[in-house]
Scaffold this motif. Sequence first.
Motif, short mmCIF file in Angstrom:
data_model
loop_
_atom_site.label_atom_id
_atom_site.label_comp_id
_atom_site.label_asym_id
_atom_site.label_seq_id
_atom_site.Cartn_x
_atom_site.Cartn_y
_atom_site.Cartn_z
N GLN A 52 42.04 40.02 36.07
CA GLN A 52 41.31 40.80 34.93
C GLN A 52 42.47 41.41 34.07
O GLN A 52 43.33 42.11 34.56
CB GLN A 52 40.54 42.08 35.82
CG GLN A 52 39.26 41.55 36.53
CD GLN A 52 38.42 40.85 35.80
OE1 GLN A 52 38.08 41.07 34.36
NE2 GLN A 52 37.39 40.16 36.57
N VAL A 53 42.04 41.24 32.81
CA VAL A 53 42.93 42.25 31.70
C VAL A 53 42.03 43.25 31.21
O VAL A 53 41.11 42.82 30.76
CB VAL A 53 43.51 41.03 30.72
CG1 VAL A 53 44.04 41.74 29.68
CG2 VAL A 53 44.17 40.12 31.49
N ASN A 54 42.45 44.45 31.02
CA ASN A 54 41.75 45.39 30.56
C ASN A 54 42.14 45.54 28.98
O ASN A 54 43.12 45.03 28.40
CB ASN A 54 42.27 46.86 30.98
CG ASN A 54 41.76 47.08 32.36
OD1 ASN A 54 40.70 46.35 32.56
ND2 ASN A 54 42.45 47.85 33.13
N VAL A 55 41.05 46.06 28.15
CA VAL A 55 41.25 46.25 26.74
C VAL A 55 42.29 47.34 26.28
O VAL A 55 42.29 48.42 27.31
CB VAL A 55 40.07 46.85 26.22
CG1 VAL A 55 39.99 47.15 24.96
CG2 VAL A 55 38.66 45.74 26.32
N GLN A 88 32.08 47.59 28.32
CA GLN A 88 32.82 47.82 27.07
C GLN A 88 31.87 48.01 25.86
O GLN A 88 32.25 48.52 24.86
CB GLN A 88 33.64 46.54 26.69
CG GLN A 88 34.66 46.05 27.78
CD GLN A 88 35.32 44.73 27.42
OE1 GLN A 88 34.63 43.76 26.83
NE2 GLN A 88 36.29 44.46 28.21
N PRO A 131 40.56 40.09 27.59
CA PRO A 131 40.23 41.36 28.02
C PRO A 131 38.52 41.36 28.10
O PRO A 131 37.94 42.31 29.00
CB PRO A 131 40.50 42.31 26.80
CG PRO A 131 41.75 41.65 26.24
CD PRO A 131 41.69 40.21 26.35
N LYS A 172 31.78 43.99 33.44
CA LYS A 172 32.95 44.20 32.17
C LYS A 172 32.33 44.37 30.71
O LYS A 172 32.72 45.46 30.12
CB LYS A 172 33.94 43.20 32.34
CG LYS A 172 35.38 43.28 31.47
CD LYS A 172 36.12 42.23 32.08
CE LYS A 172 37.42 42.34 31.49
NZ LYS A 172 38.35 41.17 31.82
#
Lengths: 446, 292
Positions: free
Chosen positions: B125-128, A280, B215, A276
């Motif tokens: 999960q947390v997305n941006v 990002q 996030p 992740k």
Amino acid sequence: MRVLQRTIWWGVAATVLLGVTLGTGPAQAAGAARGFNASAVADMTGFDPAKFENPSGDVVKIGVLAPFSGDAASVGQIYWATGTWVASDINRRGGITVDGKKKKIALIKGDTMGKPANTKQAVEKLCLQDKVDVLWGTAGSHLTAIIQAEADKYKKLHLNSGSLSDTLMEGKAFTPYTFQHIWTTHSVGATLAKFFATRQERKFYILNQDYVFGHELAESFKAGLKKYVPDAQIVGEDFHPLFNKDFAPYLTKVKASGAEMIFTGDWIPDSSNLLKQSRQMGINLPVAGIFLDDINGLIAVGPEGSKGLVFASELLINFQDGIQHKWHEAWKTWAAPYNTPLYEWLGSTTGAYAESLYWLLDAMERAGSADAEKVIKVWEGDEWTGLIGQKLTMRACDHRVVRDTYVTEFVSPNKWYKDCAFMDKITTIPAEFVTLPQPKDSSRCK
Amino acid sequence: MSPETQMYLAQGIHGLAYGMLLFLVASGLTLIFGMMGILNIAHGAFFMLSAYLCVTVLGATGSYWLSLLIAPLGVALLGILVERFMLRRAQASGMGHIAELLLTLGVSLVLAEAVKLTWGTEGLQVNVPSALAGLVNIAGLEYPIYRLFIIVLSLVVLALLSLVLFKTRLGTIVRAAVSDPGMVSALGVNTQIVFMLVFGLGSWMAGVAGVAAAPILTVFPGLGDQIGMDAFVVVVVGGFGSLFGALLAALFLGELNAFGIQFIPKLSPVLMFSFMALVLAFKPTGLFGERE
């Protein structure tokens, strides 16, 4: 002459009849290779791991040693889902024949909480109070070593489906009561190295968790590269703390190193956080590993972020395999906590856990007994056909499995998930390239 | 800018971002532990709970910004209830810090089990948020916008907290109440309510940090364990009760982490604790400690 012909005919007929009868158990019909038979799996309609109930009466008891509480409780949940699946399947088929009668399978939880002291307590309870026939576990080689020692002490069969260490079945650690179904770190390194021998990538960055397993895995990968990809370069190697929070400093080093591929043995949540945070940061390098199939983590980075990941396992079940669809159909009605995408398909971990249990129960049925000594005699050197029709051999001298291994590259779109990349073409790495050599320190292996 | 300079610049900003996240967690602990003297072991659990609440609010509303508003408020409310109905009784028992330690340890264990029952054991999960997704160019270095947002958010919280504590009558009362509750009480101020609100404010800050971290991390029951420990190190190094000290300590420890990984990766996990040991050896009250 006619009498002789008739005798032969009845002999053949009896053999076929016997084979059909045996075919209702976990093994295939006689005449075919011994092993898993997807078409024999019971109708699993209505099965739900959350609602599993143990059968009563004279049963075969399996003690499930896993973390059912604590930070790793999700691992215990996976053990329970697969254990109850196999037990329910066998029970719906009437059980297995041991001691001259059909017995169903009961599962008893032994909560390791992921801690050594609790693991020892759980084993003692299962052996002394619950009087289980088999100990089945667990993730974490340090915990498996404890279970092995206790299994030896209480003379209980122990099936290791969760700990990959190369050394568990070597030297003084070896006990005839333990069978290691799961592959080992040597095989992981050799599998991925052999796979990369056919690819373009030559610059690898190793990023593993900083404990025995992470270091063992790094060494096995380096040894594999040295053997199969001699022109490969390790452009960096770091070991981070377990449950690491910030991967950015490591990823910055990876980026600066010019690596073409990250190799990691990280398991969740570290594997998901690494993936992740790299995406990002705009670092879209492919990652190779053995715990990259965490669906929640893959969905978090989406199809683009998960595309190109290289995933290796000792078992990869195809989309079209028979058991896959039986599992998937049953899953549609499961209640929480098993109604998540993690359980939607029979994955590499759930599949391998299930396979190990099917094999054990088949060996037990062929031994005609749950007695450890009798099962050991049958299982040592046993050849068996696994969940996807692959050949498995339980090496007699060290109780480790000789098998092919598998690698896949995640693609999008795929047949499995629309929100992330996932398995497509599966590359088989033959057993001869990946099998851990027999231990030299054991007189059993000479 | 040369690639090497870019790498060092990136590590510097990583240290800053992680340091500010640490500060966000530690600032709440500075209020509760440093100023009020309450040994709150549950602070990390509040951080973790807020991340879970963020998942739920996000799932229900689809808005990260609403979750940033609601989840910390939920945690603040829980903090207030814990202070009012548990900690106050524990303190009245006369067992001092032992009672607080055991009670808050119990609260953290209960919260860890409660999240498993409520949200399950799988990592979530947390997305941006889309407005903060992507990269921004800083002198040729592509850097994630979301990490810069964490720095800005922490600065905003720091500014607001400083404003309230040092520039308002309420802040004066709070500081006076934690310094000499008997005197403030004699002046007619209900110090129990003040303590309750300060505890709630500290919990709110843990909650903001939890939503900010969600996030970039997997939300799982053990999320708060390590960060709670790191926050204690920040408070101890910065000095009990010193917001400024916590800020400097968090920034220093963030940079120590980033450059430690760059230059001496094998030792980086222990650098933070080694530095704390050094500080305690030479200045037991911490770098900017105002009270023992």
